[in-house]
Design a protein around this motif. Structure first.
Motif, mmCIF file in Angstrom:
data_model
loop_
_atom_site.group_PDB
_atom_site.id
_atom_site.type_symbol
_atom_site.label_atom_id
_atom_site.label_comp_id
_atom_site.label_asym_id
_atom_site.label_seq_id
_atom_site.Cartn_x
_atom_site.Cartn_y
_atom_site.Cartn_z
ATOM 1 N N ALA A 83 25.900 14.267 60.398
ATOM 2 C CA ALA A 83 26.809 14.281 59.248
ATOM 3 C C ALA A 83 26.865 15.627 58.531
ATOM 4 O O ALA A 83 27.447 15.728 57.454
ATOM 5 N N ARG A 84 26.304 16.685 59.116
ATOM 6 C CA ARG A 84 26.348 17.991 58.463
ATOM 7 C C ARG A 84 27.757 18.561 58.490
ATOM 8 O O ARG A 84 28.550 18.279 59.382
ATOM 9 N N ASP A 85 28.088 19.398 57.470
ATOM 10 C CA ASP A 85 29.385 20.072 57.463
ATOM 11 C C ASP A 85 29.528 20.999 58.663
ATOM 12 O O ASP A 85 30.623 21.201 59.177
ATOM 13 N N ASP A 86 28.394 21.588 59.102
ATOM 14 C CA ASP A 86 28.388 22.405 60.313
ATOM 15 C C ASP A 86 28.511 21.454 61.498
ATOM 16 O O ASP A 86 27.563 20.761 61.859
ATOM 17 N N GLU A 87 29.693 21.423 62.102
ATOM 18 C CA GLU A 87 30.005 20.389 63.084
ATOM 19 C C GLU A 87 29.371 20.621 64.452
ATOM 20 O O GLU A 87 29.332 19.706 65.272
ATOM 21 N N VAL A 88 28.902 21.849 64.731
ATOM 22 C CA VAL A 88 28.443 22.147 66.090
ATOM 23 C C VAL A 88 26.925 22.137 66.244
ATOM 24 O O VAL A 88 26.414 21.863 67.329
ATOM 25 N N THR A 89 26.194 22.442 65.174
ATOM 26 C CA THR A 89 24.743 22.557 65.284
ATOM 27 C C THR A 89 24.098 21.260 65.751
ATOM 28 O O THR A 89 23.244 21.265 66.640
ATOM 29 N N GLY A 90 24.513 20.149 65.168
ATOM 30 C CA GLY A 90 23.913 18.867 65.531
ATOM 31 C C GLY A 90 24.162 18.517 66.979
ATOM 32 O O GLY A 90 23.257 18.055 67.688
ATOM 33 N N ILE A 91 25.400 18.727 67.451
ATOM 34 C CA ILE A 91 25.710 18.418 68.851
ATOM 35 C C ILE A 91 24.900 19.298 69.783
ATOM 36 O O ILE A 91 24.341 18.832 70.786
ATOM 37 N N ARG A 92 24.824 20.576 69.465
ATOM 38 C CA ARG A 92 24.050 21.489 70.313
ATOM 39 C C ARG A 92 22.578 21.063 70.365
ATOM 40 O O ARG A 92 21.948 21.101 71.420
ATOM 41 N N ARG A 93 22.048 20.642 69.240
ATOM 42 C CA ARG A 93 20.636 20.264 69.187
ATOM 43 C C ARG A 93 20.351 19.023 70.029
ATOM 44 O O ARG A 93 19.420 19.017 70.838
ATOM 45 N N VAL A 152 38.695 15.137 63.201
ATOM 46 C CA VAL A 152 39.140 16.169 64.136
ATOM 47 C C VAL A 152 40.152 17.111 63.480
ATOM 48 O O VAL A 152 41.055 16.675 62.754
ATOM 49 N N THR A 153 40.008 18.411 63.759
ATOM 50 C CA THR A 153 40.917 19.429 63.232
ATOM 51 C C THR A 153 41.668 20.107 64.368
ATOM 52 O O THR A 153 41.315 19.963 65.539
ATOM 53 N N GLU A 154 42.695 20.864 63.996
ATOM 54 C CA GLU A 154 43.547 21.522 64.990
ATOM 55 C C GLU A 154 42.745 22.459 65.886
ATOM 56 O O GLU A 154 42.879 22.441 67.107
ATOM 57 N N ARG A 155 41.894 23.283 65.277
ATOM 58 C CA ARG A 155 41.061 24.225 66.044
ATOM 59 C C ARG A 155 39.601 23.783 65.971
ATOM 60 O O ARG A 155 38.734 24.508 65.514
ATOM 61 N N ASP A 156 39.341 22.607 66.449
ATOM 62 C CA ASP A 156 38.023 21.993 66.336
ATOM 63 C C ASP A 156 37.011 22.691 67.251
ATOM 64 O O ASP A 156 37.178 22.720 68.472
ATOM 65 N N GLU A 157 35.968 23.271 66.625
ATOM 66 C CA GLU A 157 34.961 24.012 67.393
ATOM 67 C C GLU A 157 34.188 23.133 68.367
ATOM 68 O O GLU A 157 33.618 23.620 69.341
ATOM 69 N N HIS A 211 47.028 12.232 51.018
ATOM 70 C CA HIS A 211 45.606 12.530 50.904
ATOM 71 C C HIS A 211 45.405 13.854 50.152
ATOM 72 O O HIS A 211 46.368 14.619 49.970
ATOM 73 N N PRO A 212 44.171 14.159 49.729
ATOM 74 C CA PRO A 212 43.922 15.451 49.081
ATOM 75 C C PRO A 212 44.451 16.620 49.927
ATOM 76 O O PRO A 212 44.391 16.572 51.163
ATOM 77 N N HIS A 213 44.961 17.637 49.278
ATOM 78 C CA HIS A 213 45.572 18.745 50.012
ATOM 79 C C HIS A 213 44.548 19.478 50.887
ATOM 80 O O HIS A 213 44.929 20.187 51.829
ATOM 81 N N GLY A 214 43.269 19.296 50.614
ATOM 82 C CA GLY A 214 42.236 19.896 51.460
ATOM 83 C C GLY A 214 42.319 19.432 52.901
ATOM 84 O O GLY A 214 41.944 20.164 53.825
ATOM 85 N N TYR A 215 42.816 18.215 53.111
ATOM 86 C CA TYR A 215 43.002 17.721 54.477
ATOM 87 C C TYR A 215 44.003 18.595 55.224
ATOM 88 O O TYR A 215 43.855 18.869 56.412
ATOM 89 N N VAL A 216 45.053 19.023 54.498
ATOM 90 C CA VAL A 216 46.051 19.904 55.089
ATOM 91 C C VAL A 216 45.450 21.278 55.330
ATOM 92 O O VAL A 216 45.635 21.886 56.389
ATOM 93 N N ASP A 217 44.704 21.780 54.338
ATOM 94 C CA ASP A 217 44.090 23.108 54.455
ATOM 95 C C ASP A 217 43.126 23.182 55.635
ATOM 96 O O ASP A 217 43.025 24.223 56.295
ATOM 97 N N ARG A 218 42.398 22.086 55.902
ATOM 98 C CA ARG A 218 41.466 22.057 57.036
ATOM 99 C C ARG A 218 42.177 21.822 58.364
ATOM 100 O O ARG A 218 41.546 21.813 59.406
ATOM 101 N N GLN A 219 43.467 21.596 58.294
ATOM 102 C CA GLN A 219 44.285 21.323 59.483
ATOM 103 C C GLN A 219 43.785 20.078 60.222
ATOM 104 O O GLN A 219 43.653 20.081 61.443
#
Length: 335
Positions: free
Chosen positions: A99-109, A124-129, A184-192
């Motif tokens: 559940a961390r904001d850093d979406e890749v560290t947990g998966i890598r670990r 999921v985002t448009e350019r999801d790492e 929804h909050p405009h942040g959803y749009v900003d995060r794509q």
């Protein structure tokens, strides 16, 4: 690229011991495993995907990558989490929540230590790492949502563009020419976030085709946001005769209350429509016609896809679910 030899040297153990720790084929002491895990983290080692497959060890654990943002709606978030857990449990799997904001560290670990058999990703985002990461790691993964680059990735989602088109067409059929949208909050749009982009694209296309006007308000995460959004729409020089809700439940409830406080009757004075609702629109104070998000089907499909990829019995494909409209009497013709 870091090798297993370097991990073994850093941990002060043999290569075979590192291999046993990764595959789970033999038990090793807790102290030894901790040294190996520490070396893997510090060196950034990623086990060879082919070697993991050959090892064949199962953990019966799925990782759920579910980053929670400050403007996220926790009850909705947890509905998705609960549905993934339910689907996994029915297949004799436990779920490890990342559940961390850093979406890749947990998966890598969890992938580097062979802790899980697969990953389900939401938010999921448009350019999801996470897309490039699961590809490089060779992890069996499924996304609840469709990233911009979805080639070779298992994905499942509602057809949000079609949901928006259906909402507009339903209202246009009853003569509505100015339609408000509380989003929804405009942040959803900003995060794509991809579901937002597809909904907005569908909305714009349907409105342009029908020649109707769309007016937006965004319900941020704060008390009274739904009521403020409703007031902003209804106090406009050209107020809408209908409102589409594409936001979380508290904002809808507040907006409904404000509509009643203003002495407006639904649907006689104002039509209301719930689009891609993550809640049950039929259980609101004013039951709403609309489209409900098929959350159970989405989460079950994602779990099945991840496990199917892990077992080699499924291919990475994108599944888009058709929206279903239910009429509950909250939309009527313009008088």
């Amino acid at each position: 690229m870091v090798t297993i030899n370097e991990v073994a040297k850093a941990a002060g153990v043999s290569i075979s011991t590192v291999s046993y720790a990764l595959s789970g084929k033999r038990s090793i002491s807790r102290a030894t495993r901790e040294r190996i895990d520490r070396a893997i983290r510090e060196l950034g080692y990623t086990p060879n995907a082919g070697a993991r497959m050959l090892a064949g060890a199962r953990t019966n654990i799925l990782a759920l990558s579910a980053p929670l943002h400050a403007d996220g709606h926790l009850p909705t978030h947890m509905r998705f989490v609960t549905e993934v857990v339910r689907a996994a449990r029915e297949r004799d799997y436990d779920v490890l929540l990342l559940a961390r904001d850093d979406e890749v560290t947990g998966i890598r670990r969890v992938a580097s230590t062979s802790l899980v058999d697969g990953v389900v990703a939401m938010g999921v985002t448009e350019r999801d790492e996470r897309v490039a990461l699961v590809r490089s790691l060779g992890v069996a993964a499924a996304f609840i949502g469709v990233p911009g680059d979805s080639g070779g990735i298992a994905c499942v989602d509602l057809d949000f563009a079609e949901a928006a088109r259906m909402a507009v067409e339903r209202l246009v059929a009853d003569g509505h020419r100015t339609i408000g949208v509380i989003g929804h909050p405009h942040g959803y749009v900003d995060r794509q976030q991809t579901f937002m982009a597809r909904f907005e694209d569908g909305l714009a296309a349907a409105a342009a085709e029908a020649g109707v006007r769309i007016v937006h308000e965004w319900a941020e995460v704060s008390r009274g946001a739904g009521a403020r959004a409703a007031d902003a729409l209804l106090d406009a020089a050209e107020p809408p005769t209908a409102i589409i809700f594409h936001c979380n439940e508290p904002a809808v409830e507040e907006a409904e209350r404000r509509v009643r406080e203003r002495g407006l009757a639904v649907p006689q004075d104002l039509s209301l429509f719930a689009a891609a609702a993550s809640y049950d629109p039929g259980r609101l104070e004013i039951p709403l016609s609309g489209i409900t998000l098929p959350m159970e089907e989405m989460c079950t499909s994602a779990v099945e896809a991840a496990l199917g990829l892990r077992d080699g019995v499924a291919q990475a494909t994108t599944r888009i679910l058709a929206p279903a409209l239910v009429d509950r009497g909250s939309v009527a013709a313009v008088v």
